[in-house]
Design a protein around this motif. Sequence first.
Motif, short mmCIF file in Angstrom:
data_model
loop_
_atom_site.label_atom_id
_atom_site.label_comp_id
_atom_site.label_asym_id
_atom_site.label_seq_id
_atom_site.Cartn_x
_atom_site.Cartn_y
_atom_site.Cartn_z
N SER A 44 41.02 52.63 32.06
CA SER A 44 40.97 51.22 31.69
C SER A 44 40.62 50.35 32.91
CB SER A 44 42.31 50.81 31.09
OG SER A 44 42.30 49.47 30.74
N LEU A 45 41.24 50.65 34.06
CA LEU A 45 40.96 49.86 35.28
C LEU A 45 39.51 50.07 35.72
CD1 LEU A 45 44.29 50.32 37.28
CD2 LEU A 45 43.51 48.28 36.07
N PHE A 46 39.03 51.30 35.57
CA PHE A 46 37.63 51.58 35.92
C PHE A 46 36.70 50.75 35.02
CE2 PHE A 46 33.75 53.95 34.90
CZ PHE A 46 33.16 53.97 36.16
N GLN A 47 36.99 50.79 33.71
CA GLN A 47 36.13 50.05 32.76
C GLN A 47 36.12 48.55 33.05
OE1 GLN A 47 37.81 51.29 29.01
NE2 GLN A 47 36.47 53.07 28.84
N LYS A 48 37.23 48.04 33.55
CA LYS A 48 37.34 46.60 33.83
C LYS A 48 36.84 46.27 35.24
CE LYS A 48 41.18 45.35 30.80
NZ LYS A 48 41.31 46.49 29.89
N GLY A 49 36.37 47.27 35.98
CA GLY A 49 35.88 47.04 37.34
C GLY A 49 37.00 46.76 38.32
N LEU A 50 38.23 47.18 37.97
CA LEU A 50 39.37 46.87 38.84
C LEU A 50 39.83 48.05 39.70
CD1 LEU A 50 41.56 44.82 36.30
CD2 LEU A 50 40.51 43.94 38.40
N LEU A 51 39.27 49.23 39.43
CA LEU A 51 39.79 50.42 40.12
C LEU A 51 39.59 50.36 41.63
CD1 LEU A 51 41.24 53.09 39.36
CD2 LEU A 51 39.01 54.18 39.45
N ASP A 52 38.54 49.69 42.06
CA ASP A 52 38.31 49.56 43.51
C ASP A 52 39.01 48.34 44.09
OD1 ASP A 52 36.76 51.82 43.58
OD2 ASP A 52 34.93 50.72 43.06
N ALA A 65 48.24 47.35 33.11
CA ALA A 65 49.17 48.46 32.84
C ALA A 65 50.20 48.08 31.79
CB ALA A 65 49.86 48.88 34.13
N LEU A 66 50.72 46.85 31.90
CA LEU A 66 51.77 46.41 30.96
C LEU A 66 51.21 46.22 29.55
CD1 LEU A 66 53.63 43.82 33.24
CD2 LEU A 66 54.48 46.07 32.50
N ASN A 67 49.91 45.89 29.48
CA ASN A 67 49.31 45.59 28.17
C ASN A 67 48.32 46.65 27.70
OD1 ASN A 67 50.55 42.94 27.78
ND2 ASN A 67 49.41 42.43 29.64
N LEU A 68 48.41 47.84 28.27
CA LEU A 68 47.47 48.90 27.86
C LEU A 68 47.49 49.05 26.34
CD1 LEU A 68 47.78 52.25 29.85
CD2 LEU A 68 45.79 50.75 29.65
N ASN A 69 46.30 48.99 25.75
CA ASN A 69 46.22 49.10 24.29
C ASN A 69 45.89 50.55 23.93
OD1 ASN A 69 45.67 48.84 21.58
ND2 ASN A 69 43.77 47.69 21.87
N ILE A 70 46.96 51.35 23.77
CA ILE A 70 46.73 52.78 23.53
C ILE A 70 47.47 53.25 22.28
CG2 ILE A 70 46.30 53.34 25.94
CD1 ILE A 70 49.12 54.20 26.28
N GLU A 71 46.97 54.36 21.76
CA GLU A 71 47.57 54.91 20.55
C GLU A 71 47.46 56.43 20.59
OE1 GLU A 71 47.14 54.01 15.87
OE2 GLU A 71 45.79 52.92 17.22
N ILE A 81 43.83 60.56 21.23
CA ILE A 81 44.26 59.46 22.09
C ILE A 81 43.21 58.36 22.09
CG2 ILE A 81 44.98 58.85 24.43
CD1 ILE A 81 45.83 61.76 24.83
N PHE A 82 43.66 57.13 21.81
CA PHE A 82 42.74 55.99 21.70
C PHE A 82 43.06 54.95 22.77
CE2 PHE A 82 42.73 58.10 17.70
CZ PHE A 82 41.46 57.92 17.17
N LEU A 83 41.99 54.39 23.36
CA LEU A 83 42.12 53.27 24.31
C LEU A 83 41.28 52.14 23.75
CD1 LEU A 83 42.91 52.03 27.09
CD2 LEU A 83 40.87 53.14 28.03
N ASP A 84 41.90 51.00 23.52
CA ASP A 84 41.22 49.86 22.91
C ASP A 84 40.48 50.28 21.64
OD1 ASP A 84 42.10 48.08 24.91
OD2 ASP A 84 40.49 48.75 26.24
#
Length: 226
Positions: A44-52, A65-71, A81-84
Motif C-alpha cells: 500500500s505504501l509503495f502504491q501511494k509513493g510513500l515507501l521511500d 497503516a491505521l486505515n489499511l483497507n484489507i479483507e 486477500i484484498f487490498l482496496d
Amino acid sequence: MTVHIITIDGPSGSGKGTLAAKIAAHYHFNLLDSGALYRLLGLSLFQKGLLDQLDTALSQCVDCALNLNIEFKSTENSILIFLDGIDVTNTIRTEQVGEYASKVAAVPELRKALFERQRAFIQAPGLVADGRDMATSIFPEAQAKIYLTASAESRAERRVKQLQGMGLDAKISDILSNIQARDKRDMERTVAPLKPADDAYIIDSSTIGIDEVFQLMVDYINSCIK
Ligand code: DC
C-alpha cells in the motif's frame, strides 16, 4: 471461556505459514498471518509513493497503516486477500513485496500501528498467530509458543519450489541472499527483533518433513491447552 492462543514464530521460509494453517484447521481456530499484514502495508505504501518516505512522511505512513483497507476471504481451500478491493493474494507473496514488508517492519511506529489490528484476531474458540514477534510482543499471554526455524539453505530451496508452484520465476542464489539479508534485518532491528520467547518450544525443520513437524506441534500444544 478461555480463548486459546498458539503462536508460531520463526524466520521466512521455515514452513510457518503452511503449518500455522494446518494447526488452525486441526483445532478449528482462527488464523492470523501477520506477515501478510506487513506485506499489505508495504504494498500500500509503495502504491501511494510513500515507501521511500518512511522518515519524511512518517505520520502519513502511520495513517495508512491505521486505515489499511484489507479483507481476508476464506474459500474452500484457501484464503483470498484484498487490498482496496483488489485481489492481491499472489502479488503480496512476491520477493519484491517481501522487501517492502521488511522495510516497513523495521519502523517502530508502523509496528505499533498494526498492534490493535493483530489483537483483534483473538476470537473464540482460539487463534493461531504466525509471525516474528507473536510470542514476544503481540500475544505474550499465549498458552503455546512455538519457534520454528530451519537452515537458510533449506528455506531457500523450499521458497523456490513455492514460487515456482505459483508460476513465478525464481533463482536459488538470489532467493538465498534475499533470505540471509532479511534474516539479518529481522534479527538485528531494535524493535521486536526475531528471536524465540524465553519459554518457546523450538523446532528445527531443516531435516524433518512437514508431517513430523505437525505431529511435534500437536503433541506440544495438547500438553499446553488441556
Ligand atoms: O512472514 P513473511 O515473509 O510474510 O513476512 C514478511 C516480512 O514482514 C518479513 O521481513 C518480516 C516481517 N514481519 C515482522 O516483522 N513481524 C511479523 N509479525 C511478521 C512479519
